[in-house]
Design a protein around this motif. Structure first.
Motif, PDB file in Angstrom:
ATOM      1  N   LEU A 238      10.587  15.446   5.206  1.00 46.90           N
ATOM      2  CA  LEU A 238       9.338  14.803   4.788  1.00 46.90           C
ATOM      3  C   LEU A 238       9.228  14.781   3.267  1.00 46.90           C
ATOM      4  O   LEU A 238       8.854  13.761   2.666  1.00 46.90           O
ATOM      5  N   GLY A 239       9.572  15.908   2.621  1.00 48.42           N
ATOM      6  CA  GLY A 239       9.550  15.942   1.163  1.00 48.42           C
ATOM      7  C   GLY A 239      10.560  14.976   0.555  1.00 48.42           C
ATOM      8  O   GLY A 239      10.273  14.287  -0.429  1.00 48.42           O
ATOM      9  N   ALA A 240      11.757  14.900   1.178  1.00 48.68           N
ATOM     10  CA  ALA A 240      12.789  13.996   0.669  1.00 48.68           C
ATOM     11  C   ALA A 240      12.361  12.540   0.764  1.00 48.68           C
ATOM     12  O   ALA A 240      12.771  11.707  -0.047  1.00 48.68           O
ATOM     13  N   SER A 241      11.525  12.225   1.761  1.00 49.09           N
ATOM     14  CA  SER A 241      11.090  10.829   1.922  1.00 49.09           C
ATOM     15  C   SER A 241      10.306  10.344   0.703  1.00 49.09           C
ATOM     16  O   SER A 241      10.375   9.169   0.337  1.00 49.09           O
ATOM     17  N   PHE A 242       9.575  11.239   0.040  1.00 47.56           N
ATOM     18  CA  PHE A 242       8.806  10.851  -1.136  1.00 47.56           C
ATOM     19  C   PHE A 242       9.701  10.713  -2.369  1.00 47.56           C
ATOM     20  O   PHE A 242       9.364  10.004  -3.317  1.00 47.56           O
ATOM     21  N   VAL A 243      10.841  11.404  -2.335  1.00 45.71           N
ATOM     22  CA  VAL A 243      11.793  11.292  -3.441  1.00 45.71           C
ATOM     23  C   VAL A 243      12.600  10.006  -3.317  1.00 45.71           C
ATOM     24  O   VAL A 243      12.820   9.274  -4.296  1.00 45.71           O
ATOM     25  N   VAL A 244      13.027   9.718  -2.069  1.00 47.65           N
ATOM     26  CA  VAL A 244      13.834   8.519  -1.836  1.00 47.65           C
ATOM     27  C   VAL A 244      13.027   7.258  -2.076  1.00 47.65           C
ATOM     28  O   VAL A 244      13.499   6.291  -2.675  1.00 47.65           O
ATOM     29  N   HIS A 245      11.774   7.269  -1.615  1.00 46.48           N
ATOM     30  CA  HIS A 245      10.940   6.067  -1.772  1.00 46.48           C
ATOM     31  C   HIS A 245       9.509   6.502  -2.045  1.00 46.48           C
ATOM     32  O   HIS A 245       8.686   6.595  -1.141  1.00 46.48           O
ATOM     33  N   PRO A 246       9.180   6.817  -3.291  1.00 40.40           N
ATOM     34  CA  PRO A 246       7.836   7.322  -3.603  1.00 40.40           C
ATOM     35  C   PRO A 246       6.756   6.308  -3.297  1.00 40.40           C
ATOM     36  O   PRO A 246       6.985   5.103  -3.391  1.00 40.40           O
ATOM     37  N   PRO A 247       5.550   6.796  -2.919  1.00 42.29           N
ATOM     38  CA  PRO A 247       4.436   5.879  -2.645  1.00 42.29           C
ATOM     39  C   PRO A 247       4.143   5.012  -3.859  1.00 42.29           C
ATOM     40  O   PRO A 247       4.074   5.496  -4.986  1.00 42.29           O
ATOM     41  N   GLY A 248       3.969   3.736  -3.613  1.00 45.85           N
ATOM     42  CA  GLY A 248       3.661   2.812  -4.700  1.00 45.85           C
ATOM     43  C   GLY A 248       4.873   2.414  -5.513  1.00 45.85           C
ATOM     44  O   GLY A 248       4.762   1.648  -6.463  1.00 45.85           O
TER      45      GLY A 248
ATOM     46  N   LEU B  47       7.782 -10.966  10.325  1.00 44.04           N
ATOM     47  CA  LEU B  47       8.786  -9.899  10.424  1.00 44.04           C
ATOM     48  C   LEU B  47      10.013 -10.238   9.588  1.00 44.04           C
ATOM     49  O   LEU B  47      10.585  -9.369   8.915  1.00 44.04           O
ATOM     50  N   ASP B  48      10.410 -11.511   9.626  1.00 45.21           N
ATOM     51  CA  ASP B  48      11.553 -11.950   8.839  1.00 45.21           C
ATOM     52  C   ASP B  48      11.303 -11.719   7.356  1.00 45.21           C
ATOM     53  O   ASP B  48      12.160 -11.204   6.631  1.00 45.21           O
ATOM     54  N   ARG B  49      10.096 -12.079   6.880  1.00 53.86           N
ATOM     55  CA  ARG B  49       9.772 -11.888   5.461  1.00 53.86           C
ATOM     56  C   ARG B  49       9.728 -10.396   5.107  1.00 53.86           C
ATOM     57  O   ARG B  49      10.141 -10.007   4.014  1.00 53.86           O
ATOM     58  N   TRP B  50       9.218  -9.576   6.029  1.00 54.31           N
ATOM     59  CA  TRP B  50       9.148  -8.142   5.752  1.00 54.31           C
ATOM     60  C   TRP B  50      10.546  -7.556   5.586  1.00 54.31           C
ATOM     61  O   TRP B  50      10.802  -6.787   4.647  1.00 54.31           O
ATOM     62  N   PHE B  51      11.464  -7.899   6.492  1.00 54.48           N
ATOM     63  CA  PHE B  51      12.829  -7.387   6.382  1.00 54.48           C
ATOM     64  C   PHE B  51      13.519  -7.936   5.139  1.00 54.48           C
ATOM     65  O   PHE B  51      14.326  -7.243   4.516  1.00 54.48           O
ATOM     66  N   ALA B  52      13.212  -9.187   4.770  1.00 57.18           N
ATOM     67  CA  ALA B  52      13.806  -9.749   3.560  1.00 57.18           C
ATOM     68  C   ALA B  52      13.364  -8.969   2.329  1.00 57.18           C
ATOM     69  O   ALA B  52      14.123  -8.789   1.373  1.00 57.18           O
ATOM     70  N   ALA B  53      12.111  -8.480   2.352  1.00 61.75           N
ATOM     71  CA  ALA B  53      11.580  -7.762   1.183  1.00 61.75           C
ATOM     72  C   ALA B  53      11.886  -6.274   1.214  1.00 61.75           C
ATOM     73  O   ALA B  53      12.050  -5.644   0.174  1.00 61.75           O
ATOM     74  N   HIS B  54      11.955  -5.681   2.415  1.00 61.63           N
ATOM     75  CA  HIS B  54      12.045  -4.225   2.511  1.00 61.63           C
ATOM     76  C   HIS B  54      13.218  -3.733   3.362  1.00 61.63           C
ATOM     77  O   HIS B  54      13.310  -2.533   3.616  1.00 61.63           O
ATOM     78  N   GLY B  55      14.086  -4.636   3.802  1.00 65.61           N
ATOM     79  CA  GLY B  55      15.164  -4.235   4.711  1.00 65.61           C
ATOM     80  C   GLY B  55      16.065  -3.157   4.170  1.00 65.61           C
ATOM     81  O   GLY B  55      16.607  -2.349   4.928  1.00 65.61           O
ATOM     82  N   GLY B  56      16.223  -3.092   2.848  1.00 69.42           N
ATOM     83  CA  GLY B  56      17.094  -2.072   2.276  1.00 69.42           C
ATOM     84  C   GLY B  56      16.369  -0.830   1.819  1.00 69.42           C
ATOM     85  O   GLY B  56      16.970   0.059   1.229  1.00 69.42           O
ATOM     86  N   GLU B  57      15.050  -0.737   2.091  1.00 71.94           N
ATOM     87  CA  GLU B  57      14.241   0.362   1.566  1.00 71.94           C
ATOM     88  C   GLU B  57      13.592   1.193   2.672  1.00 71.94           C
ATOM     89  O   GLU B  57      12.590   1.865   2.437  1.00 71.94           O
ATOM     90  N   ALA B  58      14.155   1.154   3.878  1.00 75.06           N
ATOM     91  CA  ALA B  58      13.496   1.826   5.007  1.00 75.06           C
ATOM     92  C   ALA B  58      13.824   3.307   5.098  1.00 75.06           C
ATOM     93  O   ALA B  58      13.175   4.039   5.840  1.00 75.06           O
ATOM     94  N   LEU B  59      14.841   3.785   4.362  1.00 74.69           N
ATOM     95  CA  LEU B  59      15.284   5.164   4.515  1.00 74.69           C
ATOM     96  C   LEU B  59      14.162   6.154   4.241  1.00 74.69           C
ATOM     97  O   LEU B  59      14.031   7.172   4.935  1.00 74.69           O
ATOM     98  N   GLY B  60      13.324   5.860   3.248  1.00 78.33           N
ATOM     99  CA  GLY B  60      12.268   6.797   2.882  1.00 78.33           C
ATOM    100  C   GLY B  60      11.310   7.076   4.020  1.00 78.33           C
ATOM    101  O   GLY B  60      11.067   8.223   4.378  1.00 78.33           O
TER     102      GLY B  60
END
Length: 249
Positions: free
Chosen positions: A96-106, A211-224
């Protein structure tokens, strides 16, 4: 707690993890791209892709489960013991802590469309190769295997589910059956979309495009957020052992 009760207790956590896995590029984005491909979508081909992907994860999962069972037998660790559960709780807190490091809020996101791999998968899902010919079912099976091979190492909910199954003392055949059910749940939302698209395409198409637009914008940023969800599930599953520790102080 016997093995059957343990599996029943794990049910909600396994379903939650499987539903998180159902939101990956392979289990949701590619089916959405197939449904939005030019021309009339062929449900049979999309279901072929999903079946191949699910079977791939079942096969990989059986290998991992067998290896994990052998390791646990060698180490003789009781993962249902309070000390082990507290360690798993701490592991969840760390994720959970790592999730904020990988992709911080905002934090800023990079468009997934800039990822060459996502572009290739999207082109393949659209049913066109370099010559513009429609992809055959064999090509969709190949796409499923390619996506599975790339994504399997990042499917943290899937790996966490195998870890939870390893911690039970049920026979391997029972755990294998539960794993197969997990993989079915992984692809179930996409199957529902395929059926719904067949029945009510005009109503569903706007959702598919969003959904297509969401994956286009965030598809590579889901790890967090995947790290965060797995962390929360592990913490919730093992919280009683931590509360017991503080209750005994």
């Amino acid at each position: 707690m016997d093995g059957a009760s343990t599996l029943l207790a794990l049910g909600p956590a396994l379903v939650a993890l499987a539903l998180v896995d159902s939101l990956s590029v392979g289990t949701l984005a590619v089916p959405v791209w197939l449904l939005l491909a030019p021309g009339r979508p062929r449900p049979g081909r999309i279901l072929t892709y999903l079946a191949a992907l699910a079977l791939f994860y079942v096969g990989v999962g059986l290998v991992l489960l067998a290896g994990a069972d052998a390791l646990v037998a060698t180490l003789d660790v009781d993962w249902q013991s309070p000390p082990a559960m507290r360690v798993l709780f701490l592991a969840g807190a760390a994720l959970l802590g790592a999730s904020f490091v990988v992709h911080p809020p905002g934090g800023s996101t990079r468009p997934g469309g800039g990822n060459p791999r996502l572009r290739r998968w999207r082109a393949a899902a659209a049913g066109a190769d370099d010559t513009g010919r429609a992809s055959r079912p064999r090509a969709l099976v190949g796409l499923a295997l390619a996506v599975g091979l790339v994504e399997v190492g990042t499917m943290l909910p899937y790996l966490a589910a195998i870890g939870l199954l390893t911690g039970t003392d049920r026979p391997f055949a029972v755990k294998a059956l539960v794993l197969a059910g997990y993989c079915v749940v992984m692809v179930l939302p996409a199957v529902v979309l395929v059926v719904a698209r067949r029945v009510a395409a005009p109503l569903l198409d706007p959702l598919l495009r969003r959904l297509d637009r969401w994956f286009a914008a965030h598809g590579g940023e889901a790890l967090g957020w995947i790290l965060g969800i797995v962390g929360v599930v592990l913490m919730g599953r093992n919280l009683p052992a931590v509360m017991e520790l503080f209750g005994g102080v």
